[in-house]
Design a protein around this motif. Structure first.
Motif: not given
Length: 212
Positions: A11-12, A33, A40-47
């Motif tokens: 994700s980085h 996605k 590290e999960y913090s964004d349900r829309d993108l992750q």
């Protein structure tokens, strides 16, 4: 027709660049996605947490790509992707220049303004970051990572899982073995055996003359 989702493991850093490249003028994917560890999960829309992969019903238009250089993590993510029936997807930035005679494998990333020259071969899951030059008849083996600005001359061979640092340079016809690490700004002018760490860090600092 644009209809698929690209699942990017990571994700980085390079993962973000891959997502941008995949969606730029894409005819394959309309969304991306990031598959990440639970911590590290913090964004349900993108992750998507990596533990949820097994619960997703993937369409035929979905694909995946690995974005990290850590080979242990890559092996784990590759195993998860395969066990869940995901198909590896190659992502090439629209500004990259790829020779018509070059061979590009599955799950490969080629970044912005990179050049893959005549008869070059890029094996499965290799990562070619931005502004990299791969010379004629050169070969990059599977899961190798070439960091930004690296220059690989013609007839070179870069072994599987090897990391070439940013702005490194490999001279004509040289082979860098498997599982090597070549530090940033390092010039390779000889063949390198498997499992070697290469560096040219020999900075010398002297006082400038005639400074008032």
């Amino acid at each position: 027709m644009i209809s698929g989702t690209l699942y990017i493991f990571g994700s980085h850093s390079t993962a973000l660049e891959i997502a941008e490249a995949a969606l730029a003028n894409s005819t394959t994917f309309n969304s991306a996605k990031f598959v990440v560890p639970e911590k590290e999960y913090s964004d349900r829309d993108l992750q998507i947490p990596i533990s949820d992969i097994a619960t997703i019903k993937f369409s035929a238009h979905c694909g995946y790509i690995l974005s990290m250089a850590n080979q242990r993590v890559r092996r784990s993510c590759l195993s998860i992707a395969k066990s869940n029936g995901l198909t590896p997807s190659t992502v090439i930035h629209p500004t990259a220049l790829i020779s018509k005679t070059a061979q590009i494998g599955e799950g490969v990333y080629v970044g912005a303004h990179s050049i893959i020259s005549v008869n070059a071969k890029i094996a499965d899951h290799a990562m070619i970051n931005f502004q990299v030059s791969v010379g004629h008849d050169a070969s990059i083996e599977s899961h190798a990572t070439v960091n930004p600005g690296a220059k690989i001359s013609g007839n070179c061979s870069i072994g599987a899982r090897t990391l070439l640092g940013a702005n490194s340079f490999v001279h004509q016809g040289r082979r860098v073995g498997e599982d090597c690490q070549v530090d940033a700004l390092t010039h390779i002018d000889r063949d390198i055996a498997d499992g070697m760490l290469c560096t040219s860090r020999n900075l010398k600092i002297v006082k400038r003359p005639f400074i008032q």
